[in-house]
Design a protein around this motif. Structure first.
Motif, short mmCIF file in Angstrom:
data_model
loop_
_atom_site.label_atom_id
_atom_site.label_comp_id
_atom_site.label_asym_id
_atom_site.label_seq_id
_atom_site.Cartn_x
_atom_site.Cartn_y
_atom_site.Cartn_z
N ASN A 13 -75.96 80.83 -5.55
CA ASN A 13 -76.06 81.60 -6.80
C ASN A 13 -75.80 80.71 -8.00
N GLU A 14 -76.39 81.10 -9.13
CA GLU A 14 -76.15 80.36 -10.36
C GLU A 14 -74.67 80.52 -10.75
N GLN A 15 -74.04 79.42 -11.08
CA GLN A 15 -72.62 79.44 -11.41
C GLN A 15 -72.40 79.91 -12.84
N ASN A 16 -71.34 80.71 -13.04
CA ASN A 16 -70.95 81.16 -14.37
C ASN A 16 -69.45 81.37 -14.37
N SER A 30 -67.60 84.02 -14.19
CA SER A 30 -67.05 84.99 -13.24
C SER A 30 -67.08 84.53 -11.79
N ASN A 31 -67.89 83.53 -11.46
CA ASN A 31 -67.97 83.10 -10.06
C ASN A 31 -67.69 81.61 -9.85
N HIS A 32 -67.11 80.93 -10.85
CA HIS A 32 -66.96 79.48 -10.73
C HIS A 32 -65.75 79.03 -9.90
N GLY A 33 -64.82 79.95 -9.63
CA GLY A 33 -63.67 79.58 -8.79
C GLY A 33 -64.15 79.27 -7.38
N LYS A 34 -63.47 78.33 -6.74
CA LYS A 34 -63.92 77.93 -5.41
C LYS A 34 -62.88 78.27 -4.36
N PHE A 35 -63.33 78.93 -3.33
CA PHE A 35 -62.50 79.19 -2.16
C PHE A 35 -63.05 78.36 -1.00
N ARG A 47 -57.08 77.37 -20.29
CA ARG A 47 -58.36 77.13 -19.61
C ARG A 47 -59.27 78.36 -19.61
N LYS A 48 -58.73 79.50 -19.28
CA LYS A 48 -59.54 80.71 -19.19
C LYS A 48 -60.19 81.06 -20.53
N VAL A 49 -59.40 80.97 -21.59
CA VAL A 49 -59.91 81.30 -22.93
C VAL A 49 -61.03 80.36 -23.32
N ILE A 50 -60.84 79.07 -23.07
CA ILE A 50 -61.87 78.08 -23.44
C ILE A 50 -63.14 78.30 -22.62
N LYS A 51 -62.99 78.52 -21.33
CA LYS A 51 -64.17 78.74 -20.48
C LYS A 51 -64.95 79.98 -20.92
N GLN A 52 -64.23 81.00 -21.38
CA GLN A 52 -64.91 82.22 -21.82
C GLN A 52 -65.71 82.01 -23.10
N MET A 53 -65.41 80.96 -23.84
CA MET A 53 -66.14 80.66 -25.06
C MET A 53 -67.51 80.05 -24.77
N VAL A 54 -67.69 79.51 -23.60
CA VAL A 54 -68.94 78.83 -23.24
C VAL A 54 -70.06 79.86 -23.11
N GLN A 55 -71.16 79.62 -23.83
CA GLN A 55 -72.31 80.52 -23.81
C GLN A 55 -73.35 80.07 -22.79
N ASN A 56 -73.61 78.77 -22.73
CA ASN A 56 -74.61 78.22 -21.82
C ASN A 56 -73.89 77.38 -20.77
N TRP A 57 -73.62 78.00 -19.64
CA TRP A 57 -72.78 77.43 -18.59
C TRP A 57 -73.45 76.22 -17.94
N ARG A 58 -72.72 75.13 -17.86
CA ARG A 58 -73.15 73.90 -17.19
C ARG A 58 -72.42 73.87 -15.85
N ALA A 59 -73.12 74.16 -14.79
CA ALA A 59 -72.49 74.33 -13.48
C ALA A 59 -71.86 73.04 -12.97
N ASP A 60 -70.78 73.20 -12.22
CA ASP A 60 -70.12 72.09 -11.54
C ASP A 60 -69.97 72.48 -10.08
N TYR A 61 -70.92 72.05 -9.26
CA TYR A 61 -70.92 72.39 -7.84
C TYR A 61 -70.17 71.35 -7.00
N GLN A 62 -69.68 70.29 -7.63
CA GLN A 62 -69.03 69.21 -6.89
C GLN A 62 -67.51 69.35 -6.84
N ARG A 63 -66.97 70.39 -7.44
CA ARG A 63 -65.52 70.52 -7.49
C ARG A 63 -64.94 70.79 -6.12
#
Length: 153
Positions: free
Chosen positions: A2-5, A7-12, A136-152
């Motif tokens: 799925n496209e990362q944003n 709401s779903n960027h946390g990794k388990f 961190r949460k506040v700053i991430k919520q400011m992002v409008q065009n999410w740049r995914a990080d799938y390598q974390r």
């Protein structure tokens, strides 16, 4: 994938979060319950049995802490790599008036702003620095065009 944003960027990591940690927690509980049963049912308990029970509890706690610390250490290294990558990115993308301020960014700001697209980075960076935002949460919520990080990690 799925496209990362936001709401779903946390990794388990299922094997870690849903197997290793629960098993280690259950092990600590089991050892404590077993120790209380042994100590509760014996009027006279030998020093060697008491030492074995105490050692068993200590080892179970140590294993749980080892797993948690291993995760924290990996995340700490990841944050340091992100800091380096983002500082290099900022050197390329920020306007000349913001480049001298790159050293002012905290690790929380750098880690959060890594999700900002190249187009919005300068404006967000300025807003974060000027507003002294560090959550961190506040700053991430400011992002409008999410740049995914799938390598974390």
């Amino acid at each position: 994938m799925n496209e990362q944003n936001f709401s779903n960027h946390g990794k388990f990591v299922p094997m870690f979060h849903f197997f290793v940690i629960p098993v280690l927690i259950a092990n600590v509980i089991w050892n404590i319950v077993s120790a209380s049963r042994i100590l509760g049912h014996s009027a006279a308990i030998s020093a060697s049995l008491l030492a074995a029970v105490a050692f068993s509890i200590l080892v179970s706690i140590a294993l749980l802490l080892l797993a948690l610390l291993a995760r924290l250490f990996a995340l700490g290294v990841q944050d340091r790599v992100i800091r380096l990558e983002e500082r290099m990115r900022y050197e390329r993308l920020l306007p000349d008036d913001l480049k001298p301020r790159i050293g002012e960014f905290t690790i929380n700001q750098l880690v959060s702003l890594r999700f900002a697209s190249d187009a919005e980075l300068a404006a967000l960076a300025r807003e974060v620095l000027d507003g002294k935002m560090n959550e961190r949460k506040v700053i991430k919520q400011m992002v409008q065009n999410w740049r995914a990080d799938y390598q974390r990690i």
